[in-house]
Motif scaffolding. Structure first.
Motif, PDB file in Angstrom:
ATOM      1  N   CYS A 168     153.639 172.467  63.767  1.00  0.00           N
ATOM      2  CA  CYS A 168     154.551 171.463  63.229  1.00  0.00           C
ATOM      3  C   CYS A 168     155.856 172.059  62.740  1.00  0.00           C
TER       4      CYS A 168
ATOM      5  N   HIS B 233     146.682 167.285  64.333  1.00  0.00           N
ATOM      6  CA  HIS B 233     147.454 167.499  63.100  1.00  0.00           C
ATOM      7  C   HIS B 233     147.152 166.386  62.123  1.00  0.00           C
TER       8      HIS B 233
ATOM      9  N   CYS C  97     147.303 172.251  63.053  1.00  0.00           N
ATOM     10  CA  CYS C  97     148.088 172.323  64.287  1.00  0.00           C
ATOM     11  C   CYS C  97     148.352 173.769  64.709  1.00  0.00           C
TER      12      CYS C  97
ATOM     13  N   VAL D 224     158.758 168.064  57.494  1.00  0.00           N
ATOM     14  CA  VAL D 224     157.656 168.971  57.828  1.00  0.00           C
ATOM     15  C   VAL D 224     157.280 169.790  56.594  1.00  0.00           C
TER      16      VAL D 224
ATOM     17  N   TYR E 271     151.593 166.481  59.723  1.00  0.00           N
ATOM     18  CA  TYR E 271     152.805 166.256  60.513  1.00  0.00           C
ATOM     19  C   TYR E 271     152.945 164.780  60.883  1.00  0.00           C
TER      20      TYR E 271
ATOM     21  N   ASN F 149     160.255 169.814  68.519  1.00  0.00           N
ATOM     22  CA  ASN F 149     159.050 170.243  67.820  1.00  0.00           C
ATOM     23  C   ASN F 149     157.932 170.536  68.826  1.00  0.00           C
TER      24      ASN F 149
END
Length: 550
Positions: A93, A42, A58, A51, A45, A28
């Motif tokens: 994410c 974020h 993000c 997700v 996430y 990721n």
């Protein structure tokens, strides 16, 4: 280059903020940036959750290799692929590392995008940071300062949402603070399997709520407080008790069952205020059950024993350690080994159990009855295991545990008057079915305990010991992992750490004593092959998997 995960053994070359690096394929992008010391902010996430990409905080600039007419990457002067940047930002994410990709985490475009997202997130937020219990741990507050704008352009009235919502036995919800990240919903549904949380209404009026016929009371509900990035979900047990920046954080382990979840003990001025899970992939990932999390209040219970006591007729009188241990040692010397019984506890540390075994040897070896009280329980197949004792493996390793096979002998021996002297170490004999009448038949009953109970009330000597947060030591969980407890607070008043009590008692009986708990462990390592060449410091904060075949 960073190490690949179990599922990704292949490396790919990617460009991170202009620098080419090698990372595991499929990693990721948020985790890639984190591995190289860069933060992609974020909210929705979470590495352990599905997700969803709904907070948009993000955002990154992303590019892929330019392709020539032959469908092969066009290489630049440095031999690396030239990058074709996408015209609009992407969410990090939901982006995984592939060969030749590039991304920017802090470009002017991304900075402007983050300011815009932060402005949207704060439009209906109450901005009540001074009175919010999440202050000090709030990502909304932190990211607002670091990535937000100076002021809001929003001049309309804020949408009012429910506040102080009783979401369950242990959780309070403030919907005005919620940023709709849905971490709590996904955790409860996907990890715990209790689909009781969800969003209702639409647009700016969307709120988090629990199903009306399904209260949010599962044994893992407080994990949602940990993963809530704002102050929407707070713990009824901890809220408004203490500001987090005043807490001393001590890494330790939970002693409520054989799993041994890794924890952080939050304490101040000798008082434990909370326990939160500490990440350890080999034990509990980053979760823990509510029972274990809240199982510390007894440390400050009004029934806490804090002073050695000696009973004279029907009354207890406080005394000092030298006096009580001298009297206990004298009592032990005046009975034959087969008249002594020791009920130890698998809630004790390896060091304490080792010293209990040495005490048994000093008193006459196997002629002295020694066993523990097993605590079988129902597992939930998540973190609560089928063993309610945190250190059954240690008790067995040091020969203290007979798995409860001698408990019936102990019961009958007490009833018949065979056992004239009994040591109850952090256990209540009445839990074995020993009646108060039979307890009175014991000529010398010695209790090592934290709290007053039926056995201490019938005892002749009371030794106040230390709780899990008040001592150092080690335990072995049900999977054979050696882990370390650390001392967060001092023992109250005149209570003493258990290993010191056993050490002093053994010395009074003519045995060898130790000057520190490190010395005790050193002796353990020298005599126990499974712990050979180890020390308390070598155990570390993540523990060590033992090889019992060594």
């Amino acid at each position: 280059m960073i190490a690949p995960t179990e599922t990704a053994k292949e490396f790919v070359n990617i460009q991170l903020d202009g620098q080419w690096v090698q990372v595991p394929k499929g990693m990721n992008v948020i985790e890639v940036a984190k591995a190289f010391g860069k933060l992609i902010p974020h909210y929705c996430y979470h590495p352990k959750l599905q997700v969803v990409g709904n907070c948009r905080m993000c955002l990154i600039e992303m590019g892929t290799p330019k392709m020539g007419p032959d469908r092969k990457p066009i290489l630049g002067a440095d031999g690396r692929p030239e990058i074709a940047w996408m015209p609009r930002p992407q969410i990090g994410c939901a982006t995984n590392a592939t060969e030749g990709m590039a991304f920017r985490t802090d470009s002017p475009l991304i900075q402007e995008c983050r300011k815009g997202v932060m402005e949207f997130l704060l439009i209906n937020h109450p901005l009540d940071c001074p009175i919010c219990d999440q202050a000090g741990e709030c990502q909304l507050q932190e990211f607002s300062v670091e990535f937000g704008g100076e002021k809001s352009r929003f001049v309309e009235n804020k949408v009012k949402k429910p506040k102080r919502v009783d979401l369950g036995e242990r959780i309070v919800l403030d919907d005005e603070r919620c940023v709709l990240c849905s971490r709590c919903i996904r955790f409860t549904r996907d990890v715990v399997g209790d689909d009781c949380l969800g969003f209702v209404s639409r647009g700016s009026h969307t709120v988090l709520t629990a199903h009306p016929d399904k209260p949010f009371n599962n044994n893992y509900s407080l994990n949602t407080v940990d993963i809530c990035p704002v102050g929407a979900l707070t713990s009824k047990d901890f809220r408004f008790k203490m500001r987090v920046w005043f807490l001393k954080e001590t890494p330790s382990i939970c002693t409520s069952c054989g799993t041994g979840c890794n924890t952080v003990i939050g304490s101040r001025e000798g008082v434990v205020y909370r326990q939160t899970p500490r990440e350890n992939e080999a034990v509990n990932q980053c979760w823990m059950c509510d029972y274990g999390r809240l199982n510390f209040h007894y440390l400050n219970d009004e029934k806490r024993l804090t002073q050695p006591q000696v009973r004279v007729k029907q009354d207890f009188f406080p005394t000092d350690w030298d006096d009580v241990l001298s009297q206990v040692a004298s009592s032990l010397k005046n009975v034959s080994p087969n008249e002594i019984a020791i009920l130890a506890s698998a809630r004790m540390t390896n060091e304490e159990l080792f010293l209990v075994k040495q005490l048994q040897k000093q008193l006459g070896g196997d002629a002295v009855l020694l066993d523990i009280l097993p605590r079988p329980q129902k597992t939930d197949h998540l973190l609560v295991c089928d063993d309610g004792n945190p250190n059954s493996q240690g008790a067995q390793l040091f020969g203290v545990s007979q798995k409860g096979k001698k408990l019936e002998t102990l019961r009958q021996g007490i009833a018949s008057g065979k056992y004239r002297l009994v040591l109850a170490l952090h256990e209540d004999l009445t839990k074995l079915g020993v009646s108060s009448e039979n307890l009175s038949k014991i000529e010398s009953l010695i209790s090592l305990s934290l709290l007053s109970n039926a056995t201490t009330e019938a005892s002749h000597f009371i030794l106040p010991g230390a709780g899990f947060a008040e001592k150092r030591g080690s335990m072995i969980n049900v999977k054979g992992r050696l882990q370390r407890l650390n001392k967060a607070t001092a023992t109250p008043v005149d209570a003493k750490e258990d290993w010191e009590i056993f050490n002093s008692l053994i010395a009074r009986l003519g045995g060898n004593s130790f000057s520190s708990i490190e010395e005790v462990f050193k002796e353990i390592a020298a005599t126990c092959p499974a712990l050979a060449n180890l020390s308390l410091s070598k155990i570390g904060d993540q523990g060590i998997a033992l090889n019992f075949n060594s």
